[in-house]
Design an enzyme around this catalytic site. Structure first.
Site, PDB file in Angstrom:
ATOM      1  CE  LYS A   1      -8.420  -1.256  -3.703  1.00 26.53           C
ATOM      2  NZ  LYS A   1      -9.844  -1.468  -3.376  1.00 26.53           N
TER       3      LYS A   1
ATOM      4  CB  CYS B   1      -3.700  11.636  -0.686  1.00 28.50           C
ATOM      5  SG  CYS B   1      -4.076   9.869  -0.732  1.00 28.50           S
ATOM      6  CE1 TYR B   2      -2.018   6.004  -1.211  1.00 23.65           C
ATOM      7  CE2 TYR B   2      -3.999   6.415  -2.503  1.00 23.65           C
ATOM      8  CZ  TYR B   2      -3.371   5.825  -1.413  1.00 23.65           C
ATOM      9  OH  TYR B   2      -4.091   5.061  -0.530  1.00 23.65           O
TER      10      TYR B   2
ATOM     11  CG  ASP C   1     -10.072  16.173   1.908  1.00 25.30           C
ATOM     12  OD1 ASP C   1      -8.887  16.026   2.229  1.00 25.30           O
ATOM     13  OD2 ASP C   1     -10.629  15.453   1.047  1.00 25.30           O
TER      14      ASP C   1
ATOM     15  CG  HIS D   1      -1.839   1.104   1.397  1.00 25.60           C
ATOM     16  ND1 HIS D   1      -1.434   2.358   1.799  1.00 25.60           N
ATOM     17  CD2 HIS D   1      -3.183   1.186   1.215  1.00 25.60           C
ATOM     18  CE1 HIS D   1      -2.480   3.164   1.861  1.00 25.60           C
ATOM     19  NE2 HIS D   1      -3.555   2.483   1.511  1.00 25.60           N
TER      20      HIS D   1
ATOM     21  CG  ASP E   1      -9.762  10.972  -4.254  1.00 26.81           C
ATOM     22  OD1 ASP E   1      -9.076  10.729  -5.250  1.00 26.81           O
ATOM     23  OD2 ASP E   1     -10.457  10.111  -3.700  1.00 26.81           O
TER      24      ASP E   1
ATOM     25  CG  ASP F   1      -6.618   9.518  -3.351  1.00 25.77           C
ATOM     26  OD1 ASP F   1      -6.329  10.719  -3.214  1.00 25.77           O
ATOM     27  OD2 ASP F   1      -7.277   8.874  -2.515  1.00 25.77           O
TER      28      ASP F   1
ATOM     29  CG  HIS G   1      -7.468  14.213  -0.672  1.00 25.25           C
ATOM     30  ND1 HIS G   1      -8.441  13.772   0.196  1.00 25.25           N
ATOM     31  CD2 HIS G   1      -7.039  13.121  -1.352  1.00 25.25           C
ATOM     32  CE1 HIS G   1      -8.599  12.468   0.057  1.00 25.25           C
ATOM     33  NE2 HIS G   1      -7.761  12.042  -0.873  1.00 25.25           N
TER      34      HIS G   1
ATOM     35  NE  ARG H   1      -5.402  -0.571  -1.171  1.00 22.48           N
ATOM     36  CZ  ARG H   1      -6.567  -1.067  -0.744  1.00 22.48           C
ATOM     37  NH1 ARG H   1      -6.647  -2.347  -0.427  1.00 22.48           N
ATOM     38  NH2 ARG H   1      -7.632  -0.305  -0.662  1.00 22.48           N
TER      39      ARG H   1
END
Length: 440
Positions: free
Chosen positions: A288, A293-294, A354, A242, A347, A291, A357, A285
C-alpha cells in the site's frame, strides 16, 4: 543525518537523479506486469521526491526544515470553535473532531485549558448516553469509537470538572454489555465486532480506572487469534494485517500487561517493513501507499513493543539506541511533504489537509521524537520538538499522569447492587512511570 538522507534519495554523487529514486517506471522493481498499484506507487514516489528536490534546490540546510506551528494552530482553533458546513455528513463523529483537534493542539503546546476545557466538557456532556458510553453527537446511540474519543478529549481537558462528566458506573455497564463471548467487543448494541472495539473498551476502562478481570477475560486470546502469518494484527480473524488494527490489538494488551500473548518477534518484523524506503513514512499494509496517519498507527507500535519486552524481562537484546525503525526519515516526510500551505497536515502530496491526518501525523511525531532513553530526536529546527504523548492512550504524558491522581483516589463503583473495584491497566501504569522517570 536527515538532510544527507534527503540528498542521497534525490541525487546520486554525480548530481543526476539517482537510479534508485527516479520517478519513472524504473524506480519500482516490478515482479510482473504494470498494475494500478505499481503506477500509484510510482506517482507517490515522484510527488514526494519533488518536495525533497524543491527543498534542496532552495539551498536549504537541515535547520531550515520547519513545522509551521502558527499556521496549524490557527487552522485547528477555527475547527474546534466551528466546523465548516461540508462536515455535516460526519455528524456521528463529533467527539472525534473534538479529540483530533484537542490532541493536535496539546502536542503543539497551544491547548489553552482555561479556554477550551469548559467548552469541550459542556459539549461532550450532551453526547453521553443515559445508559452509559458516548454517542457520535447529542441524543445518538452509544458507540465505542466516540466513547474513546470523548473520554480521551476529557482527559486532555485535564480538570476535575471535565473528569466528573463521565458516569463511570454506567460506563462500566456499557462496556460489559459490549463484551462478546469470544473475547472481543462489539462497537454498539447489535453492532460489529472488530479490533477497534477491543482497544476502545480497554483504553477507556483503563483511563477511567475501571478495568477489571471480568472485563478483560478472553481478550488476549481473541487478539492472538487475529495475529496473522505476517506478524501484524487484522481487524477480524482471518483477514489481512493492518496498521490501525495492529496498534489497537497490541495497545489493548500492553495496557492490560498481557502483550506476551502475541508473537512479538514476528510483530517487530512486520512493523519494521512497513516504513517506506524512499518516502520515509509508513504504509498501513503490505503493497500500500505511504500515509501520514500511519506515523502513529505504525510508529506508535515500536515504543509499545520495546516497553512490552522490558516489562516481560525477556532475554531479547533490547536496542539501546533505536526502536527498530528510523524516526528522522519519518519526520522528514511529514515536515517536507505533508504540511498543507493553508494549515493542517495531509495524507500525502496532492491531498487536502484534514483533522484526522493532522492529529495522527503529529501524534506519530510526538511518540517517535523521543529515543529509548527519552532524549529528543528532532529533524530541523529545535522548535519542531512536540510534547511527548503517552503511547498507550495517545494523550500527552502529563495529562495521562494527571488523571491518574484523580481517579486513583476514588472508591469502588456501585454497579448493579455490587461493588466493583476497578484499576488502571498494569502495563500502562508501569510504562508511564518508566517514561516519566526519563524526565521528558
Amino acid at each position: 543525518a536527515s538532510l544527507a538522507l534527503v540528498r542521497a534519495i534525490a541525487f546520486c554523487s554525480c548530481g543526476a537523479p539517482s537510479c534508485s529514486a527516479m520517478a519513472s517506471s524504473s524506480s519500482v522493481v516490478l515482479d510482473g506486469d504494470d498494475t494500478i498499484t505499481s503506477r500509484d506507487q510510482q506517482k507517490t514516489e515522484s510527488d514526494v521526491l519533488n518536495f525533497f528536490k524543491t527543498f534542496l534546490a532552495q539551498g536549504s540546510e537541515e535547520s531550515d526544515i520547519l513545522l509551521n506551528r502558527n499556521l496549524h494552530e490557527e487552522w485547528l482553533k477555527k475547527g474546534l470553535q466551528q466546523l465548516p458546513t461540508q462536515f455535516s455528513g460526519l455528524d456521528a463523529s463529533r467527539p472525534w473532531f473534538v479529540f483530533w483537534i484537542s490532541h493536535a493542539m496539546e502536542v503543539l503546546g497551544v491547548y489553552d485549558q482555561s479556554e477550551w476545557a469548559p467548552k469541550v466538557g459542556a459539549f461532550l456532556s450532551r453526547c453521553q448516553h443515559p445508559e452509559g458510553g458516548f454517542g457520535g453527537g447529542p441524543s445518538q446511540l452509544a458507540h465505542l469509537a466516540p466513547t474513546y474519543a470523548a473520554v480521551s478529549a476529557i482527559i486532555i481537558a485535564g480538570d476535575e470538572v471535565a473528569y466528573k462528566i463521565v458516569d463511570r458506573a454506567k460506563m462500566y455497564q456499557f462496556l460489559m454489555r459490549m463484551r462478546c463471548p469470544e473475547g472481543g467487543f462489539k462497537m454498539h448494541d447489535e453492532g460489529e465486532t472488530d479490533m477497534r472495539g477491543s482497544y476502545c473498551a480497554i483504553a477507556v476502562a483503563s483511563m477511567l480506572h475501571i478495568l477489571t478481570d471480568e472485563l478483560i477475560e478472553g481478550v488476549p486470546e481473541y487478539v492472538r487469534r487475529c495475529q496473522t502469518f505476517e506478524g501484524g494484527i487484522a481487524g477480524e480473524e482471518g483477514l489481512e494485517a493492518h496498521g490501525g488494527y495492529s496498534y489497537c490489538g497490541l495497545a489493548a494488551l500492553c495496557i492490560a500487561g498481557k502483550a506476551s500473548a502475541l508473537d512479538l518477534h514476528a510483530f517487530i518484523n512486520w512493523a519494521a517493513h512497513r516504513q517506506m524506503g524512499l518516502e520515509g513514512g509508513f504504509q498501513g499494509r503490505t503493497n500500500k501507499l505511504v500515509d501520514s496517519c500511519y506515523s502513529f498507527w505504525q510508529g506508535g507500535i515500536f515504543p509499545l513493543l520495546h516497553e512490552a519486552f522490558r516489562q516481560e524481562g525477556s532475554d531479547v537484546a533490547l536496542p539501546s539506541e533505536h526502536l527498530w525503525f528510523a524516526p528522522k526519515p519519518l519526520q522528514t516526510y511529514v515536515f517536507l511533504a505533508c504540511q498543507h500551505p493553508g494549515g493542517g497536515l495531509r495524507d500525502k502530496p496532492g491531498k487536502s489537509a484534514d483533522y484526522y491526518h493532522t492529529c495522527y501525523a503529529l501524534s506519530g511525531i510526538s511518540v517517535t521524537q523521543y529515543g529509548v532513553d527519552g532524549s529528543p530526536v528532532v529533524v530541523g529546527d529545535e522548535k519542531n520538538l512536540l510534547r511527548r504523548s503517552d503511547p498507550f492512550y495517545n494523550v500527552c504524558l502529563e495529562k495521562a499522569e494527571r488523571k491518574s491522581a484523580y481517579f486513583e483516589a476514588l472508591g469502588p463503583l456501585e454497579v448493579d447492587g455490587r461493588q466493583v473495584k476497578g484499576r488502571e491497566g498494569e502495563g500502562a501504569a508501569r510504562g508511564r512511570k518508566h517514561l516519566l522517570s526519563q524526565g521528558n
